[in-house]
Design a protein around this motif. Structure first.
Motif, PDB file in Angstrom:
ATOM      1  N   PRO A 278       0.833  -1.217   0.000  1.00  0.00           N
ATOM      2  CA  PRO A 278       0.000   0.000   0.000  1.00  0.00           C
ATOM      3  C   PRO A 278       0.856   1.252   0.000  1.00  0.00           C
ATOM      4  N   ARG A 279       0.233   2.353  -0.425  1.00  0.00           N
ATOM      5  CA  ARG A 279       0.913   3.643  -0.402  1.00  0.00           C
ATOM      6  C   ARG A 279       0.848   4.276   0.986  1.00  0.00           C
ATOM      7  N   VAL A 280      -0.266   4.075   1.705  1.00  0.00           N
ATOM      8  CA  VAL A 280      -0.461   4.700   3.004  1.00  0.00           C
ATOM      9  C   VAL A 280      -1.012   3.668   3.962  1.00  0.00           C
ATOM     10  N   SER A 281      -0.591   3.705   5.205  1.00  0.00           N
ATOM     11  CA  SER A 281      -1.133   2.809   6.221  1.00  0.00           C
ATOM     12  C   SER A 281      -1.593   3.640   7.413  1.00  0.00           C
ATOM     13  N   SER A 282      -2.690   3.209   8.036  1.00  0.00           N
ATOM     14  CA  SER A 282      -3.253   3.953   9.156  1.00  0.00           C
ATOM     15  C   SER A 282      -2.665   3.479  10.474  1.00  0.00           C
ATOM     16  N   VAL A 283      -2.525   4.426  11.396  1.00  0.00           N
ATOM     17  CA  VAL A 283      -2.007   4.085  12.722  1.00  0.00           C
ATOM     18  C   VAL A 283      -3.086   3.418  13.550  1.00  0.00           C
ATOM     19  N   ASP A 284      -4.286   4.029  13.643  1.00  0.00           N
ATOM     20  CA  ASP A 284      -5.392   3.423  14.364  1.00  0.00           C
ATOM     21  C   ASP A 284      -6.033   2.374  13.478  1.00  0.00           C
ATOM     22  N   HIS A 285      -6.542   1.298  14.075  1.00  0.00           N
ATOM     23  CA  HIS A 285      -7.058   0.196  13.270  1.00  0.00           C
ATOM     24  C   HIS A 285      -7.899  -0.720  14.141  1.00  0.00           C
ATOM     25  N   HIS A 286      -8.550  -1.684  13.494  1.00  0.00           N
ATOM     26  CA  HIS A 286      -9.280  -2.728  14.216  1.00  0.00           C
ATOM     27  C   HIS A 286      -8.314  -3.811  14.675  1.00  0.00           C
ATOM     28  N   HIS A 287      -8.674  -4.435  15.797  1.00  0.00           N
ATOM     29  CA  HIS A 287      -7.814  -5.475  16.367  1.00  0.00           C
ATOM     30  C   HIS A 287      -8.358  -6.871  16.099  1.00  0.00           C
ATOM     31  N   ALA A 288      -9.402  -6.971  15.268  1.00  0.00           N
ATOM     32  CA  ALA A 288      -9.977  -8.260  14.899  1.00  0.00           C
ATOM     33  C   ALA A 288     -10.594  -8.112  13.499  1.00  0.00           C
ATOM     34  N   SER A 289     -11.285  -9.139  13.061  1.00  0.00           N
ATOM     35  CA  SER A 289     -11.850  -9.158  11.711  1.00  0.00           C
ATOM     36  C   SER A 289     -12.716  -7.932  11.446  1.00  0.00           C
ATOM     37  N   VAL A 290     -12.578  -7.363  10.249  1.00  0.00           N
ATOM     38  CA  VAL A 290     -13.464  -6.283   9.800  1.00  0.00           C
ATOM     39  C   VAL A 290     -14.653  -6.952   9.123  1.00  0.00           C
ATOM     40  N   LEU A 291     -15.836  -6.874   9.758  1.00  0.00           N
ATOM     41  CA  LEU A 291     -17.005  -7.618   9.308  1.00  0.00           C
ATOM     42  C   LEU A 291     -17.937  -6.819   8.406  1.00  0.00           C
ATOM     43  N   CYS A 292     -17.888  -5.489   8.492  1.00  0.00           N
ATOM     44  CA  CYS A 292     -18.850  -4.672   7.757  1.00  0.00           C
ATOM     45  C   CYS A 292     -18.296  -3.263   7.567  1.00  0.00           C
ATOM     46  N   LEU A 293     -18.803  -2.568   6.557  1.00  0.00           N
ATOM     47  CA  LEU A 293     -18.421  -1.175   6.323  1.00  0.00           C
ATOM     48  C   LEU A 293     -19.436  -0.497   5.421  1.00  0.00           C
ATOM     49  N   GLN A 294     -19.425   0.835   5.497  1.00  0.00           N
ATOM     50  CA  GLN A 294     -20.198   1.667   4.581  1.00  0.00           C
ATOM     51  C   GLN A 294     -19.506   3.018   4.489  1.00  0.00           C
ATOM     52  N   PHE A 295     -19.569   3.656   3.291  1.00  0.00           N
ATOM     53  CA  PHE A 295     -18.955   4.975   3.134  1.00  0.00           C
ATOM     54  C   PHE A 295     -19.816   5.868   2.259  1.00  0.00           C
ATOM     55  N   ASP A 296     -19.593   7.185   2.389  1.00  0.00           N
ATOM     56  CA  ASP A 296     -20.134   8.176   1.467  1.00  0.00           C
ATOM     57  C   ASP A 296     -18.993   9.127   1.105  1.00  0.00           C
ATOM     58  N   ASP A 297     -19.286  10.331   0.696  1.00  0.00           N
ATOM     59  CA  ASP A 297     -18.230  11.246   0.271  1.00  0.00           C
ATOM     60  C   ASP A 297     -17.402  11.785   1.441  1.00  0.00           C
ATOM     61  N   GLU A 298     -17.929  11.682   2.672  1.00  0.00           N
ATOM     62  CA  GLU A 298     -17.281  12.316   3.813  1.00  0.00           C
ATOM     63  C   GLU A 298     -16.661  11.333   4.791  1.00  0.00           C
ATOM     64  N   ILE A 299     -17.320  10.212   5.051  1.00  0.00           N
ATOM     65  CA  ILE A 299     -16.826   9.298   6.077  1.00  0.00           C
ATOM     66  C   ILE A 299     -16.924   7.848   5.621  1.00  0.00           C
ATOM     67  N   LEU A 300     -16.130   7.019   6.276  1.00  0.00           N
ATOM     68  CA  LEU A 300     -16.201   5.565   6.175  1.00  0.00           C
ATOM     69  C   LEU A 300     -16.428   5.037   7.582  1.00  0.00           C
ATOM     70  N   VAL A 301     -17.416   4.154   7.747  1.00  0.00           N
ATOM     71  CA  VAL A 301     -17.682   3.536   9.043  1.00  0.00           C
ATOM     72  C   VAL A 301     -17.466   2.035   8.900  1.00  0.00           C
ATOM     73  N   SER A 302     -16.671   1.460   9.794  1.00  0.00           N
ATOM     74  CA  SER A 302     -16.390   0.026   9.767  1.00  0.00           C
ATOM     75  C   SER A 302     -16.745  -0.598  11.107  1.00  0.00           C
ATOM     76  N   GLY A 303     -17.162  -1.869  11.062  1.00  0.00           N
ATOM     77  CA  GLY A 303     -17.486  -2.614  12.279  1.00  0.00           C
ATOM     78  C   GLY A 303     -16.678  -3.891  12.342  1.00  0.00           C
ATOM     79  N   SER A 304     -16.355  -4.321  13.567  1.00  0.00           N
ATOM     80  CA  SER A 304     -15.378  -5.400  13.725  1.00  0.00           C
ATOM     81  C   SER A 304     -15.773  -6.399  14.807  1.00  0.00           C
ATOM     82  N   SER A 305     -15.109  -7.539  14.770  1.00  0.00           N
ATOM     83  CA  SER A 305     -15.242  -8.535  15.835  1.00  0.00           C
ATOM     84  C   SER A 305     -14.658  -8.041  17.149  1.00  0.00           C
TER      85      SER A 305
END
Length: 532
Positions: A278-305
């Protein structure tokens, strides 16, 4: 007698019959009058070539499928505005028409075959011997002509183009084709000045490819474990995986642009050559499986185990806040302009303030894991392992109604853009289409052999896309329930998520790959359909 005012000729109501076709009109012999011309004035003969008459007759031989009563009345009134008399006598016989016992029959003058005028009830013009038929395209303002033609379907509009040059220009009007396009394909964002007829032609070609299954496939490789969720737009694809990462891909090239999260680093299916740096990696992240997500022009929301949701800013992908209230894995998320909604294996639904992240209320009532949710306006629909679908009021948190019919646990649910239709699927292998206003099951779609894991309701294109543990992706007609397309050869294991738009289906599975099925490859002028 001089000085005596001319008395207008009146037409008895009994002379107004139902409307015959253009085929009865003697185009080469009709007279041309102005609205203000007095009765008995000199008449001039309107010359129309045989070729023009033939084209007009050819057009009228094809019935116009959709003509509203208001348009019929408008045309009828327009035709009645032009009177034709010869001196003080009304014309008794029109070429090609025979008067028999007070009624007219249509005939060809040679074969003796007559058609009673009662068989022509759906035609435009009244049989009235005092009326001269006028070409409304030449007479009416262009705005009114465009409004009338906008009621036609696309095939009738194409037929109009062959009548004459004025009809050709009127039928090619950009605003007319915009109405026809939106009537058949729904609202569409377009660049100013776009050619709507060309857009319609491109969409017709795309629809044909969907019907025929004419598609090209491309795989996105980079995740090191099952890919649980996907969403995309015209520029990017975003996926979430059991490897604890979220990946952002360029939809045109398939290149991985960013990875959010550290990742697990192990893969059951792909080797090291499949990993994209990847070109960029995030510092904050999920600590388990990413099970779901949704985005629009402003935000991305993800849900995890890991029991939490993370809200990311777009396009920077910086984490804004983490939402914590669930006591088990977050199985689905959705949001609108005011709320973020999440559901969990802990059987609850949480409603959050989108701007502040404050927990507004927690909805309880399901007796099993809440596997899927969707929001429209002030309504939330949820689907659970308890085999129930529930409709909730966002503002009060109360359950409005239950939808019963499935006899095993549910895995997925979709809510139409107008809030009137719900589609659900689950472990009973059925897909059910519901009326959201009264809870009635409208139809049951059957065809999958194992659990229906994912659904996408494409309200604009009137399609349902489903993915199953039977390794198939199916496309259904929303209005009829008919199976349009059955795609079985591209996935080798369970399908976990599938989304679609007017030109693509993108699905994910346990094999770590994201599959892009493109129905538009090689098409010309496709860019005209892309949103500005």
């Amino acid at each position: 007698m001089s000085g005596t005012p001319t008395r207008p000729v009146t037409r008895p109501k009994s002379t107004l019959k139902h409307l015959p076709s253009y085929m009865s009109i003697p185009f080469s012999t009709t007279s041309r009058l102005s609205l203000s011309e007095p009765v008995g004035a000199r008449h001039e003969t309107a010359h129309v070539t045989d070729a023009s008459a033939s084209r007009l007759e050819s057009f009228c031989a094809h019935p116009i499928k959709r003509t509203s009563n208001s348009v019929r009345r408008l045309l009828q009134k327009a035709s009645q505005s032009f009177r034709f008399t010869s001196g003080n006598e009304q014309l008794g016989v029109i070429h090609g028409m025979k008067k028999e016992k007070g009624k007219f029959t249509l005939g060809d003058g040679e074969s003796g075959i007559g058609i009673d005028e009662k068989d022509n009830e759906d035609c435009f013009f009244a049989i009235d011997t005092t009326v001269v038929r006028k070409d409304f395209v030449k007479i009416l303002p262009s705005e009114i002509t465009a409004h009338i033609l906008s009621f036609l379907d696309h095939q009738s509009l194409i037929n109009c183009e062959s009548v004459s040059h004025p009809w050709l220009n009127a039928a090619r009007d950009r605003h007319v084709w915009r109405n026809v396009f939106q009537d058949e394909h729904g609202p569409w964002k377009s660049r100013p000045g776009n050619d709507w007829k060309k857009m319609f032609k491109v969409r017709q070609e795309l629809n044909h490819r969907w019907q025929q299954g004419q598609v090209t496939a491309k795989y996105l490789k980079g995740h090191t474990d099952s890919v649980y969720c996907v969403q995309f737009d015209e520029k990017k694809i975003i996926t979430g995986s059991r490897d604890k990462t979220i990946r952002i891909w360029d939809i045109a090239t398939g290149e991985c642009l960013k990875v959010l999260g550290r990742g697990s680093g192990n893969s059951k299916f792909g080797g090291s050559n499949d990993i994209v740096t990847p070109r960029v990696s995030s510092v904050d992240h999920h600590h388990a499986s990413v099970l779901c997500l949704q985005f629009d022009d402003e935000i991305l929301v993800s849900g995890s185990s890991d029991h939490t949701c993370i809200v990311w800013s777009l396009p920077s992908c910086a984490s804004i806040m983490r939402l914590s209230a669930h006591t088990a894995g977050v199985l689905d998320v959705c949001f609108d302009k005011k709320h973020i909604v999440s559901c969990s294996k802990d059987t609850t639904i949480c409603v959050w303030d989108r701007r502040t992240g404050k927990l507004l209320r927690q909805l309880t009532g399901h007796r099993g894991p809440v596997n899927a949710i969707a929001i429209r306006g002030n309504l939330i629909v949820s689907a659970s392992g308890d085999a129930l679908i529930k409709l909730w009021n966002v503002d009060t948190g109360k359950c409005i109604r239950d939808f019963t019919g499935h006899h095993r646990g549910l895995a997925c649910v979709q809510f139409s853009e107008d809030g009137k239709t719900i589609v659900s699927g689950g472990n009973d292998q059925d897909i059910r289409v519901w009326d959201a206003t009264n809870g009635e099951c409208l139809r049951v779609l059957q065809g999958h052999q194992l659990l229906v894991r994912t659904l996408h309701l494409d309200s604009r294109n009137r399609r349902i896309v489903s993915g199953s543990y039977d390794q198939s992706v199916k496309v259904w007609d929303l209005d009829t329930g008919k199976l349009i397309l059955d795609i079985q050869r591209f996935h080798s294991t369970w399908i976990l998520s599938a989304k679609a738009d007017y030109r693509r289906i993108i699905s994910t599975s346990q094999d770590n790959r994201t599959l892009v099925l493109d129905f538009s490859t090689g098409m010309k002028d496709l860019e005209i359909l892309e949103n500005p």
